[in-house]
Design a protein around this motif. Structure first.
Motif, PDB file in Angstrom:
ATOM      1  N   LEU A 152       2.213   1.740  -3.516  1.00  0.00           N
ATOM      2  CA  LEU A 152       1.230   2.338  -4.419  1.00  0.00           C
ATOM      3  C   LEU A 152       1.088   3.837  -4.160  1.00  0.00           C
ATOM      4  O   LEU A 152       0.945   4.637  -5.092  1.00  0.00           O
ATOM      5  CB  LEU A 152      -0.117   1.642  -4.251  1.00  0.00           C
ATOM      6  CG  LEU A 152      -0.231   0.211  -4.786  1.00  0.00           C
ATOM      7  CD1 LEU A 152      -1.617  -0.342  -4.531  1.00  0.00           C
ATOM      8  CD2 LEU A 152       0.091   0.162  -6.273  1.00  0.00           C
ATOM      9  N   GLU A 153       1.148   4.226  -2.900  1.00  0.00           N
ATOM     10  CA  GLU A 153       1.033   5.643  -2.569  1.00  0.00           C
ATOM     11  C   GLU A 153       2.196   6.447  -3.152  1.00  0.00           C
ATOM     12  O   GLU A 153       2.003   7.502  -3.771  1.00  0.00           O
ATOM     13  CB  GLU A 153       0.990   5.805  -1.047  1.00  0.00           C
ATOM     14  CG  GLU A 153       0.875   7.256  -0.586  1.00  0.00           C
ATOM     15  CD  GLU A 153       0.936   7.380   0.931  1.00  0.00           C
ATOM     16  OE1 GLU A 153       1.024   8.518   1.423  1.00  0.00           O
ATOM     17  OE2 GLU A 153       0.902   6.319   1.616  1.00  0.00           O
ATOM     18  N   VAL A 154       3.413   5.939  -2.969  1.00  0.00           N
ATOM     19  CA  VAL A 154       4.595   6.622  -3.509  1.00  0.00           C
ATOM     20  C   VAL A 154       4.563   6.616  -5.029  1.00  0.00           C
ATOM     21  O   VAL A 154       4.910   7.603  -5.695  1.00  0.00           O
ATOM     22  CB  VAL A 154       5.879   5.958  -2.971  1.00  0.00           C
ATOM     23  CG1 VAL A 154       7.119   6.539  -3.643  1.00  0.00           C
ATOM     24  CG2 VAL A 154       5.974   6.132  -1.468  1.00  0.00           C
ATOM     25  N   TRP A 155       4.136   5.490  -5.614  1.00  0.00           N
ATOM     26  CA  TRP A 155       4.052   5.353  -7.071  1.00  0.00           C
ATOM     27  C   TRP A 155       3.091   6.400  -7.660  1.00  0.00           C
ATOM     28  O   TRP A 155       3.405   7.068  -8.637  1.00  0.00           O
ATOM     29  CB  TRP A 155       3.588   3.937  -7.417  1.00  0.00           C
ATOM     30  CG  TRP A 155       3.556   3.634  -8.881  1.00  0.00           C
ATOM     31  CD1 TRP A 155       2.523   3.833  -9.747  1.00  0.00           C
ATOM     32  CD2 TRP A 155       4.619   3.082  -9.671  1.00  0.00           C
ATOM     33  NE1 TRP A 155       2.856   3.426 -11.008  1.00  0.00           N
ATOM     34  CE2 TRP A 155       4.151   2.960 -10.993  1.00  0.00           C
ATOM     35  CE3 TRP A 155       5.909   2.660  -9.381  1.00  0.00           C
ATOM     36  CZ2 TRP A 155       4.923   2.435 -12.015  1.00  0.00           C
ATOM     37  CZ3 TRP A 155       6.686   2.144 -10.402  1.00  0.00           C
ATOM     38  CH2 TRP A 155       6.190   2.041 -11.704  1.00  0.00           C
ATOM     39  N   ASN A 156       1.902   6.539  -7.055  1.00  0.00           N
ATOM     40  CA  ASN A 156       0.925   7.513  -7.546  1.00  0.00           C
ATOM     41  C   ASN A 156       1.434   8.937  -7.400  1.00  0.00           C
ATOM     42  O   ASN A 156       1.184   9.794  -8.258  1.00  0.00           O
ATOM     43  CB  ASN A 156      -0.397   7.336  -6.797  1.00  0.00           C
ATOM     44  CG  ASN A 156      -1.089   6.037  -7.154  1.00  0.00           C
ATOM     45  OD1 ASN A 156      -0.961   5.550  -8.275  1.00  0.00           O
ATOM     46  ND2 ASN A 156      -1.820   5.453  -6.215  1.00  0.00           N
ATOM     47  N   ASN A 157       2.161   9.203  -6.316  1.00  0.00           N
ATOM     48  CA  ASN A 157       2.742  10.540  -6.149  1.00  0.00           C
ATOM     49  C   ASN A 157       3.747  10.841  -7.264  1.00  0.00           C
ATOM     50  O   ASN A 157       3.805  11.957  -7.792  1.00  0.00           O
ATOM     51  CB  ASN A 157       3.420  10.654  -4.780  1.00  0.00           C
ATOM     52  CG  ASN A 157       2.418  10.648  -3.637  1.00  0.00           C
ATOM     53  OD1 ASN A 157       1.243  10.933  -3.838  1.00  0.00           O
ATOM     54  ND2 ASN A 157       2.890  10.300  -2.441  1.00  0.00           N
TER      55      ASN A 157
ATOM     56  N   GLU B  66      11.908   7.855  -0.888  1.00  0.00           N
ATOM     57  CA  GLU B  66      10.592   7.918  -0.251  1.00  0.00           C
ATOM     58  C   GLU B  66      10.312   6.670   0.587  1.00  0.00           C
ATOM     59  O   GLU B  66       9.710   6.742   1.645  1.00  0.00           O
ATOM     60  CB  GLU B  66       9.506   8.099  -1.321  1.00  0.00           C
ATOM     61  CG  GLU B  66       9.538   9.449  -2.020  1.00  0.00           C
ATOM     62  CD  GLU B  66       9.273  10.584  -1.067  1.00  0.00           C
ATOM     63  OE1 GLU B  66       8.423  10.436  -0.168  1.00  0.00           O
ATOM     64  OE2 GLU B  66       9.927  11.644  -1.206  1.00  0.00           O
TER      65      GLU B  66
ATOM     66  N   GLU C 206       0.827  -1.204   0.000  1.00  0.00           N
ATOM     67  CA  GLU C 206       0.000   0.000   0.000  1.00  0.00           C
ATOM     68  C   GLU C 206       0.865   1.259   0.000  1.00  0.00           C
ATOM     69  O   GLU C 206       0.562   2.249  -0.678  1.00  0.00           O
ATOM     70  CB  GLU C 206      -0.927   0.006   1.226  1.00  0.00           C
ATOM     71  CG  GLU C 206      -2.036  -1.020   1.193  1.00  0.00           C
ATOM     72  CD  GLU C 206      -1.529  -2.432   1.456  1.00  0.00           C
ATOM     73  OE1 GLU C 206      -0.379  -2.565   1.929  1.00  0.00           O
ATOM     74  OE2 GLU C 206      -2.268  -3.394   1.169  1.00  0.00           O
ATOM     75  N   ARG C 207       1.984   1.211   0.769  1.00  0.00           N
ATOM     76  CA  ARG C 207       2.901   2.349   0.786  1.00  0.00           C
ATOM     77  C   ARG C 207       3.554   2.528  -0.591  1.00  0.00           C
ATOM     78  O   ARG C 207       3.746   3.648  -1.064  1.00  0.00           O
ATOM     79  CB  ARG C 207       3.957   2.136   1.861  1.00  0.00           C
ATOM     80  CG  ARG C 207       5.070   3.179   1.906  1.00  0.00           C
ATOM     81  CD  ARG C 207       4.544   4.564   2.142  1.00  0.00           C
ATOM     82  NE  ARG C 207       5.631   5.539   2.210  1.00  0.00           N
ATOM     83  CZ  ARG C 207       5.469   6.836   2.056  1.00  0.00           C
ATOM     84  NH1 ARG C 207       4.253   7.343   1.828  1.00  0.00           N
ATOM     85  NH2 ARG C 207       6.497   7.654   2.133  1.00  0.00           N
TER      86      ARG C 207
END
Length: 610
Positions: A497-502, A559, A494-495
């Motif tokens: 995916l969050e960094v990837w989307n950012n 990140e 989940e972390r």
């Protein structure tokens, strides 16, 4: 008034000995005549103005000479030699295939071949620009070329061997003429100048030889032109003025400004060059050639690659001793990039000026990359001892490199980007401070560990153009603080995916739409705690992402606080739903789902609307 004869005709070689720069050809032909091993057909090929037709005429004259010398040269006094020199020989025929390239011309030549020589031993046929013959003319010529009479010899000459049929090539002895070396052309021009009582400077003749690009005829034409322009006094200045060539002094002076980081004089000198009528693209190419000459002049083994006169060579050797190898490599990269972008630029002058400004700051960037990095004050004593030990090793390697004859700074894009919070001292006014700005880290500088990915090893020698611009202007790095290269913290999917989307949103804001689209198509896959799989739709997309993978890896590692992260690639196919547009497509789709629908149509004799 006596008719003037151009030097290319007046001093055309009449014997093998006087042929310039083609000793391997003339020696082979003389031995063939001496041993009576003459082929039935010769093919002379090579660039223009190197002596193909001249050697063909010398060979034809020497073959029919009744009293050749011991060196297998034509005597020039027998009946056959005199008739050839006056243009009345019945045994030597020349055909210009550029204007006589039809089948009828070749048939007429074949009819002449059937008649034996009335005087002399051989009949020689010289066909110039033979590649201009039509395909039918080549085919008509094949049988005669393969089995000519014993007294017939064919000499073909061409500048484009690849246009000749392979069946013709297989029936000839092929001689490849080389481009004539600059030194040979310069020496030949000096000999002609002495015979014509023309004053000259060796540097001027050397420039003519370089401009001729291996063609002696072109060199002689320029020689005559400049002799008239300078009133029989060929000087270096007269040559560069008449041929519109940039003086070497411009490049030597410009290199001195660049290495001293003197931006003002650099731009003023470039403006002077433009006002003299020179094109910016030719200037940047000439500057790149100048850097190349300095590069080859640094090694005693490659000095022979300097194709310049002796005086200019000494200037190159003197300046290359004062110029670092790291500066030359980076400047060559900047000049090459400017050349590639020049034609597509709307402001071409600004394109060259930006490249020159970045070249002025190369030494500053190299100096910044060599600065020892400060340790964190908040680290524990054990960590400080460990980092100091590593720092001492780096310092020892740096001192070892400085003790070598020619130190080269290994400078990569990622290493320059990771040097943060550095302030250029604006109060430096002396010459030394212009060359190498003083650097002072801020008091709050944190621990820095430069990480250079393996995939970027090929580019570690040359810094990024954006980095040169940023660091040269003294801009501070306001981005997030880098974590140490030893960090390997675990992270969840989940972390990730969050960094990837950012990151892909950053790409979108930076207008990198192509990379944004590729990374946004598929979500990343976490194969194991440190390997991320990126899905792409083709090999082309994979290569495109790999080129940008350095910034992606740096972002993910910082990140996620894990410098062990690596990426792999997997090709995927996007499933596209078939859409039904026409009535026939809709009907076929329904029939596949229920075959009885087609039976119903036939029973009621129905048609499908198109």
């Amino acid at each position: 008034m006596e008719n003037f004869i151009v030097s290319a005709r007046k001093y055309r070689p009449a014997t093998f000995e006087t042929v310039v720069g083609q000793q391997h050809i003339s020696g082979t032909l003389k031995n063939a005549i001496k041993n009576n091993q003459l082929a039935q057909a010769f093919l002379f090929c090579g660039p223009r103005g190197v002596g193909k037709t001249t050697c063909a005429r010398i060979l034809a004259k020497t073959i029919n000479c009744t009293s050749p010398t011991a060196e297998m040269e034509a005597c020039g006094q027998c009946e056959n030699c005199v008739s050839f020199q006056t243009g009345h020989s019945f045994n030597i025929h020349e055909l210009d295939a550029a204007s006589n390239n039809s089948v009828d011309d070749i048939r007429s030549l074949i009819e002449q071949v059937r008649i034996p020589p009335q005087a002399g031993k051989y009949k020689i046929y010289i066909i110039d620009e033979v590649h201009m013959l039509s395909a039918n003319a080549f085919n008509a010529f094949l049988k005669t070329l393969e089995e000519p009479p014993s007294y017939a010899i064919f000499i073909l000459a061409t500048t484009e061997k690849h246009k000749i049929l392979p069946t013709i090539l297989s029936r000839c002895q092929i001689f490849d003429f080389n481009r004539i070396q600059v030194e040979d052309i310069s020496s030949h021009l000096a000999t002609i100048a002495q015979r014509e009582n023309i004053a000259f400077e060796s540097d001027g003749l050397h420039i003519i030889a370089q401009k001729a690009d291996g063609g002696l005829r072109d060199a002689l034409s320029m020689f005559d032109q400049i002799a008239s322009y300078a009133n029989k006094n060929i000087t270096y200045k007269a040559v560069i003025d008449n041929l519109n060539i940039l003086d070497y002094d411009y490049f030597f002076k410009l290199t001195a400004y660049l290495t001293a980081a003197d931006v003002s004089n650099t731009l003023l000198l470039f403006d002077e060059i433009l006002n003299n009528g020179f094109d910016g693209n030719n200037f940047i190419n000439g500057l790149a050639s100048h850097f190349r000459n300095l590069l080859v002049g640094k090694d005693a083994v490659t000095i022979k690659l300097l194709e310049v006169s002796e005086n200019i060579k000494q200037k190159y050797l003197e300046q290359c001793r004062q110029t670092e190898l790291s500066f030359l490599l980076t400047a060559l990269n900047l000049a090459n990039t400017c050349d590639l972008n020049y034609k597509n630029s709307k402001n071409q002058r600004l394109q060259v000026e930006l490249a020159l400004i970045k070249m002025c700051h190369i030494r500053s960037v190299v100096h910044l990359a060599q600065q020892p990095l400060s340790l964190s004050n908040t680290a524990t004593d054990q960590d400080q001892d460990k980092k100091k030990t590593n720092l001492n090793k780096v310092e020892g390697e740096r001192l070892k490199d400085e003790s070598s004859p020619e130190p080269v700074s290994v400078l990569s894009e990622s290493s320059v980007e990771n040097v943060s919070k550095i302030v250029l001292d604006p109060s430096s006014t002396d010459e030394k401070s212009k060359e190498v700005p003083r650097v002072a880290p801020l008091p709050s500088a944190t621990s820095i560990s430069i990480n250079i990915p393996k995939s970027n090893a090929a580019s570690t020698l040359i810094p990024s153009l954006n980095d040169l611009e940023r660091l040269a202007s003294g801009e501070e790095d306001t981005g997030p603080k880098k974590v140490t290269g030893e960090a390997r913290e675990a992270f969840s999917y989940e972390r990730l995916l969050e960094v990837w989307n950012n990151y892909i949103q950053i790409l979108k804001a930076a207008d990198k739409i192509n990379l944004f689209t590729i990374l946004n198509n598929f979500a990343p896959t976490l194969l194991n705690p440190e390997v991320i799989e990126i899905s792409v739709e083709s090999k082309t997309q994979e290569q495109f992402v790999q080129k940008e993978s350095v910034e992606l890896l740096n972002y993910l590692r910082n990140e996620l606080r894990n410098f062990g992260i690596e990426v792999t690639y997997k090709q995927m196919e996007r499933k596209i739903e078939n859409r039904l547009y026409g009535n026939r497509e809709k009907y076929d789709y329904l029939v596949n789902k229920n075959p009885k629908l087609d039976e119903l149509r036939r029973r009621f004799n129905l048609d499908v609307n198109p």
